[in-house]
Scaffold this motif. Sequence first.
Motif, PDB file in Angstrom:
ATOM      1  N   ARG A  71      -1.408   6.496   9.769  1.00 40.60           N
ATOM      2  CA  ARG A  71      -0.317   7.472   9.831  1.00 40.60           C
ATOM      3  C   ARG A  71       0.713   7.288   8.722  1.00 40.60           C
ATOM      4  N   VAL A  72       0.553   6.237   7.913  1.00 40.21           N
ATOM      5  CA  VAL A  72       1.580   5.906   6.933  1.00 40.21           C
ATOM      6  C   VAL A  72       1.760   7.017   5.907  1.00 40.21           C
ATOM      7  N   GLN A  73       0.680   7.445   5.271  1.00 46.03           N
ATOM      8  CA  GLN A  73       0.817   8.455   4.225  1.00 46.03           C
ATOM      9  C   GLN A  73       1.290   9.781   4.788  1.00 46.03           C
ATOM     10  N   ASN A  74       0.835  10.129   5.983  1.00 44.54           N
ATOM     11  CA  ASN A  74       1.285  11.373   6.612  1.00 44.54           C
ATOM     12  C   ASN A  74       2.784  11.347   6.859  1.00 44.54           C
ATOM     13  N   ALA A  75       3.312  10.174   7.241  1.00 42.75           N
ATOM     14  CA  ALA A  75       4.757  10.056   7.457  1.00 42.75           C
ATOM     15  C   ALA A  75       5.518  10.254   6.152  1.00 42.75           C
ATOM     16  N   MET A  76       4.970   9.766   5.045  1.00 38.63           N
ATOM     17  CA  MET A  76       5.595  10.003   3.743  1.00 38.63           C
ATOM     18  C   MET A  76       5.590  11.488   3.413  1.00 38.63           C
ATOM     19  N   GLU A  77       4.460  12.136   3.619  1.00 36.63           N
ATOM     20  CA  GLU A  77       4.327  13.552   3.276  1.00 36.63           C
ATOM     21  C   GLU A  77       5.237  14.428   4.123  1.00 36.63           C
ATOM     22  N   ARG A  78       5.490  14.041   5.371  1.00 39.91           N
ATOM     23  CA  ARG A  78       6.331  14.831   6.270  1.00 39.91           C
ATOM     24  C   ARG A  78       7.812  14.513   6.107  1.00 39.91           C
ATOM     25  N   GLY A  79       8.143  13.573   5.210  1.00 39.13           N
ATOM     26  CA  GLY A  79       9.535  13.231   4.984  1.00 39.13           C
ATOM     27  C   GLY A  79      10.158  12.400   6.086  1.00 39.13           C
ATOM     28  N   GLU A  80       9.330  11.733   6.890  1.00 39.23           N
ATOM     29  CA  GLU A  80       9.838  10.909   7.979  1.00 39.23           C
ATOM     30  C   GLU A  80      10.299   9.546   7.481  1.00 39.23           C
ATOM     31  N   VAL A  81       9.791   9.121   6.330  1.00 41.56           N
ATOM     32  CA  VAL A  81      10.166   7.852   5.700  1.00 41.56           C
ATOM     33  C   VAL A  81      10.337   8.106   4.203  1.00 41.56           C
ATOM     34  N   ASP A  82      10.988   7.161   3.529  1.00 37.67           N
ATOM     35  CA  ASP A  82      11.340   7.360   2.121  1.00 37.67           C
ATOM     36  C   ASP A  82      10.595   6.453   1.155  1.00 37.67           C
ATOM     37  N   VAL A  83      10.263   5.246   1.590  1.00 36.56           N
ATOM     38  CA  VAL A  83       9.691   4.246   0.684  1.00 36.56           C
ATOM     39  C   VAL A  83       8.502   3.571   1.351  1.00 36.56           C
ATOM     40  N   ARG A  84       7.437   3.437   0.585  1.00 34.76           N
ATOM     41  CA  ARG A  84       6.289   2.649   1.021  1.00 34.76           C
ATOM     42  C   ARG A  84       6.048   1.557  -0.011  1.00 34.76           C
ATOM     43  N   CYS A  85       5.972   0.316   0.446  1.00 31.77           N
ATOM     44  CA  CYS A  85       5.743  -0.814  -0.447  1.00 31.77           C
ATOM     45  C   CYS A  85       4.392  -1.456  -0.176  1.00 31.77           C
ATOM     46  N   TYR A  86       3.966  -2.256  -1.133  1.00 32.34           N
ATOM     47  CA  TYR A  86       2.683  -2.936  -1.128  1.00 32.34           C
ATOM     48  C   TYR A  86       1.540  -1.919  -1.066  1.00 32.34           C
ATOM     49  N   ALA A  87       1.514  -1.088  -2.108  1.00 32.72           N
ATOM     50  CA  ALA A  87       0.489  -0.058  -2.222  1.00 32.72           C
ATOM     51  C   ALA A  87       0.080   0.063  -3.688  1.00 32.72           C
ATOM     52  N   ALA A  88      -1.095   0.611  -3.910  1.00 28.93           N
ATOM     53  CA  ALA A  88      -1.607   0.858  -5.261  1.00 28.93           C
ATOM     54  C   ALA A  88      -2.051   2.308  -5.353  1.00 28.93           C
ATOM     55  N   GLN A  89      -1.885   2.883  -6.525  1.00 30.14           N
ATOM     56  CA  GLN A  89      -2.275   4.276  -6.699  1.00 30.14           C
ATOM     57  C   GLN A  89      -3.775   4.470  -6.484  1.00 30.14           C
ATOM     58  N   SER A  90      -4.569   3.450  -6.779  1.00 31.90           N
ATOM     59  CA  SER A  90      -6.014   3.557  -6.575  1.00 31.90           C
ATOM     60  C   SER A  90      -6.377   3.644  -5.102  1.00 31.90           C
ATOM     61  N   TRP A  91      -5.472   3.211  -4.214  1.00 31.11           N
ATOM     62  CA  TRP A  91      -5.727   3.328  -2.782  1.00 31.11           C
ATOM     63  C   TRP A  91      -5.502   4.754  -2.283  1.00 31.11           C
ATOM     64  N   LEU A  92      -4.835   5.580  -3.089  1.00 31.26           N
ATOM     65  CA  LEU A  92      -4.434   6.924  -2.660  1.00 31.26           C
ATOM     66  C   LEU A  92      -4.906   7.955  -3.680  1.00 31.26           C
ATOM     67  N   PRO A  93      -6.231   8.086  -3.873  1.00 29.98           N
ATOM     68  CA  PRO A  93      -6.735   8.981  -4.917  1.00 29.98           C
ATOM     69  C   PRO A  93      -6.410  10.451  -4.671  1.00 29.98           C
ATOM     70  N   ASN A  94      -6.202  10.823  -3.421  1.00 30.07           N
ATOM     71  CA  ASN A  94      -5.919  12.223  -3.090  1.00 30.07           C
ATOM     72  C   ASN A  94      -4.487  12.400  -2.591  1.00 30.07           C
ATOM     73  N   GLN A  95      -3.592  11.588  -3.106  1.00 33.87           N
ATOM     74  CA  GLN A  95      -2.206  11.622  -2.661  1.00 33.87           C
ATOM     75  C   GLN A  95      -1.566  12.972  -2.957  1.00 33.87           C
ATOM     76  N   SER A  96      -0.981  13.567  -1.927  1.00 30.34           N
ATOM     77  CA  SER A  96      -0.265  14.828  -2.094  1.00 30.34           C
ATOM     78  C   SER A  96       1.219  14.570  -1.892  1.00 30.34           C
ATOM     79  N   GLY A  97       2.033  15.393  -2.498  1.00 27.66           N
ATOM     80  CA  GLY A  97       3.472  15.222  -2.398  1.00 27.66           C
ATOM     81  C   GLY A  97       4.045  14.744  -3.715  1.00 27.66           C
ATOM     82  N   ASP A  98       5.354  14.694  -3.773  1.00 26.28           N
ATOM     83  CA  ASP A  98       6.081  14.333  -4.993  1.00 26.28           C
ATOM     84  C   ASP A  98       6.659  12.935  -4.814  1.00 26.28           C
TER      85      ASP A  98
END
Length: 249
Positions: A71-98
């Motif tokens: 649920r972590v990425q969905n929470a970012m996309e919905r604006g429920e949280v602001d910062v996610r740490c300990y992540a790599a862009q390669s883990w999120l190849p289909n990342q949507s949002g700004d």
Amino acid sequence: MRWAVGALLGISLNVAAAEPPLRFVVADSWAMPMVQLDRGRPTQGILHDMMLSLATRVGVPAEFHVLPRARVQNAMERGEVDVRCYAAQSWLPNQSGDYIWSIPLWSQRDLLISREAQPPHVDPASLPRQSVGTVLGYTYPTLQPLFDADHLQRDDARNQEQVLEKLLAGRYRYAVSNHWTLDWFNQRLLPGQQLHAVTVLQEQHVGCYVRNDPQVPVQRILRTMLRMKMSGEIDEIIRLYTGSAEDNP
């Protein structure tokens, strides 16, 4: 260091009480020394202390949202949280949002580990068909072709510590762990009981990303992360829990 972070927080909260909190997402699959969760709330650990110090230095309260990893990425996309740490862009190849990514802040080493001392290197492809301890929702690019071919099978646990506990209990012969958690777990075991790394599966740099929203002080957050890394504060937090500084990404 932990006393200093707590004292700094106490001073700044009075000043920043009227400002919106900086909302961090915490995956419930994390384990010490990354994060200690007590009754569903983070209380200590490398990432807890770093995020707490970050919010304090930005000048706003910290707010932690503990969620299942799925649920972590969905929470970012919905604006429920602001910062996610300990992540790599390669883990999120289909990342949507700004989002805007920080500089690399840590190195992540995924290790294949065993209860028994092994030769210096074990090739996973050479292992007989068997289950391997993994964390639910985690991706393991090096092992994925072997999972897809049914040469190895995942045996998922909810968090990294549970994976190691199952390995120690003999539920399987091999498991995957990051280097921090393996070292932390071994501290409580006698030398003859300790788990052994038999190969490095993958090593990559990880950092944080921030939701790019006018209500979030994005540039102030990113500049603060940079200062914390360059000043050695992040390495000092790592040393507090592991006894050694992080290899610089």
